[in-house]
Design a protein around this motif. Structure first.
Motif: not given
Length: 233
Positions: A131-136, A140-141, A194-195
């Motif tokens: 989850f943490g990396k997905s949110f990051g 950024i996107a 979208f992001a």
């Protein structure tokens, strides 16, 4: 002409794309230029006042329209027509292709940054979503896509994809290059969903809306910002 957006967020007065008033706007009634019937021995210009030459510029109800005409054929100088004096709306198919081009270019930068900061969506070992990396990655996107659209469109009305395919974003009310505030609203409505939640679905809904919208071919993000995408070819 400076390409920097003004500090007030309003399009510059010398924007070459700003809609101009009709040639006879402010001149009063179109009949003012004609001598009143019976005021002299000369008949009205053009002969028969009810024929094809009865008024200057031809029949105001015929194909010629008001004096000066509409150079783009997009509806003429009629009250309440926002597209009067503007190029026609860009085809939805070309808009989709331009959007894909922009998404690929910005997506490459997003991918490189997520690798550099180790915030890619999937772990290398077991392919489980973290989850943490997905949110990051989503953050950024969102930042990059919004910044790209806002900077490019508020300066020239065009992203690279739109420029290459002969289109530009314009204010529906005046035809000018959208202000920073307007472009930020447009970009946020398109790219935040979208992001963070529904990339493919939201892109299809928001962008695909232009395929069915009449008469301005607006996407949902265009409606939120009161903009329209027009052809420049």
């Amino acid at each position: 002409m400076s390409t920097e957006p003004p500090g007030s967020g309003q399009p510059p007065e010398d924007d070459p794309f700003r809609k101009q008033p009709p040639p006879d706007e402010g001149s009063g009634s179109p009949y003012d230029a004609q001598p009143p019937y019976g005021s002299g021995p000369q008949p009205p210009p053009g002969g028969d006042p009810y024929g094809s030459g009865g008024r200057q510029g031809g029949d105001p109800y015929g194909s010629g329209g008001p004096r000066g005409g509409d150079p783009y054929g997009s509806g003429g100088h009629y009250p309440g027509d926002p597209l009067a004096g503007m190029p026609p709306p860009a085809p939805s198919g070309k808009r989709t292709l331009a959007r894909i081009i922009d998404m690929i270019m910005v997506g490459i930068v997003v991918w490189l940054l997520t690798l550099a900061f180790n915030v890619h969506e999937y772990s290398i070992d077991d392919d489980n979503i973290e989850f943490g990396k997905s949110f990051g990655q989503s953050l950024i996107a969102a930042v990059l896509y919004i910044a790209y659209d806002t900077v490019m469109i508020s300066r020239t009305g065009q992203t690279l994809g739109k420029k290459w395919l002969g289109m530009r974003v314009a204010g529906l009310d005046d035809g000018a290059t959208p202000s920073v505030q307007t472009t930020l609203i447009r970009s946020a409505v398109l790219w935040i969903p979208f992001a963070f939640c529904c990339a493919c679905v939201w892109t299809a809904i928001s962008g695909g809306w232009s395929y069915f919208d009449k008469p301005y071919k607006q996407g949902l993000h265009d409606k939120a910002a009161k903009t329209v995408v027009v052809s420049t070819d």
